[in-house]
Design an enzyme around this catalytic site. Structure first.
Site, PDB file in Angstrom:
ATOM      1  CE1 TYR A  80      -3.065  -3.009   0.448  1.00 16.60           C
ATOM      2  CE2 TYR A  80      -3.567  -2.265   2.662  1.00 16.60           C
ATOM      3  CZ  TYR A  80      -3.770  -3.143   1.633  1.00 16.60           C
ATOM      4  OH  TYR A  80      -4.680  -4.166   1.791  1.00 16.60           O
ATOM      5  CG  HIS A 127      -0.877  -8.423   0.100  1.00 12.20           C
ATOM      6  ND1 HIS A 127      -0.507  -7.110   0.232  1.00 12.20           N
ATOM      7  CD2 HIS A 127      -2.175  -8.386  -0.246  1.00 12.20           C
ATOM      8  CE1 HIS A 127      -1.538  -6.320  -0.024  1.00 12.20           C
ATOM      9  NE2 HIS A 127      -2.559  -7.076  -0.317  1.00 12.20           N
ATOM     10  NE  ARG A 183     -17.446   8.069   3.018  1.00 10.73           N
ATOM     11  CZ  ARG A 183     -17.436   9.155   2.241  1.00 10.73           C
ATOM     12  NH1 ARG A 183     -18.517   9.911   2.173  1.00 10.73           N
ATOM     13  NH2 ARG A 183     -16.364   9.484   1.555  1.00 10.73           N
TER      14      ARG A 183
END
Length: 296
Positions: free
Chosen positions: A50, A108, A248
């Site tokens: 990421y 991953h 959110r």
């Protein structure tokens, strides 16, 4: 607010809902993590691939929440598979995160085109676990046959299997295989974000706009995202919704004070299409798998 913990097969616990930072730009990650921890989240999920582990560490440091109160999860990328390389991947991850140990370290991808390296990578995780450098180990995107191959060649049963899982792709076979071995199923894209990411696939239906989800949400006075997260929580899964929007982030954490009925859960379960929205874990992607993870 009482946040339920989930107990892994080695007795370690983690909060049922955490913050994911997949596709969160590094420049937005610090604020998202800091916001989440102030809201009450105590589980942050990131990954070497990421490219925002460093910013996750900064967000944790700036939040003022003690390190030992935060469950930090990250993932080893395929280009770092292999016993020695995976041991070094731990050093890269902890260096970027600014910590000396990890709560959960997982592989991953199964990387079927180089599964021998995947096995060696997992054996490195076993060493890190035995040495107390990680509190738990696991895998991501493993199907039942990947799990069977891994279990046949290694000693420690994974504690977690993180997979694409939302109402349109609920992975009953994976969940059954995980349950058989005492592996916690963890949902990435738990509110179906993968079904509406810009530029990802064509003619895709957004689970966030599903009429059944909308109807159940209206009945409970909740958002579609809250209903889906509650669906995960009630079925005993770990969920890691992703957002950078403070309201959110807070809303996604406010799912512990209402209950879906058995009928609600059955109606959501019935939405499963059996169609994956993300990449197929059995498809080799060398152009992506070979991307080099920078040093700390």
């Amino acid at each position: 607010m009482s946040v339920p913990d989930l107990t892994l097969n080695n007795g370690v616990t983690l909060p049922a809902v955490g913050l994911g930072v997949f596709q969160t730009p590094p420049e937005e990650t610090v604020a998202a993590v800091e916001t989440a921890l102030r809201v009450g989240y105590r589980h942050i999920d990131t990954a070497a691939a990421y490219n925002n582990e460093r910013e996750v560490g900064q967000g944790i440091a700036q939040s003022g929440v003690p390190r030992d109160d935060v469950f930090i999860e990250t993932k080893v990328w395929v280009s770092d598979y292999g016993y020695d390389k995976t041991l070094h991947a731990f050093e890269k991850a902890t260096g970027k995160l600014g910590v000396d140990h990890l709560d959960l370290l997982i592989l991953h991808q199964p990387a079927t085109d180089r599964f021998d390296q995947t096995i060696q990578a997992y054996k490195a995780l076993e060493t890190l676990y035995a040495d107390g450098k990680v509190r738990a180990i696991g895998v991501s995107n493993f199907t039942p046959h990947h799990l069977a191959e891994l279990l046949a060649q290694t000693e420690v049963v994974p504690m977690v299997n993180q997979v694409e899982l939302h109402p349109y792709f609920s992975q009953p076979e994976v969940r059954a295989a995980d349950a058989e071995h005492g592996i916690l199923t963890q949902a990435w894209s738990p509110i179906g974000g993968i079904t509406f990411y810009p530029g990802w696939g064509d003619e895709r239906r957004s689970v966030m706009q599903d009429p059944t989800i909308a109807e159940i949400a209206a009945e409970h006075g909740r958002s579609p995202a809250q209903v889906m997260l509650r669906w995960h929580v009630q079925q005993g899964r770990s969920a890691i919704p992703k957002s950078t929007n403070p309201s959110r982030i807070a809303q996604n954490f406010d799912v512990f004070d209402f209950e879906l009925s058995a009928d609600d859960v059955a109606r959501i379960d019935a939405l499963d299409t059996g169609v994956r929205s993300g990449p197929d874990p059995d498809t080799p992607r060398p152009e992506i798998f070979d991307r080099v993870v920078p040093e700390a």
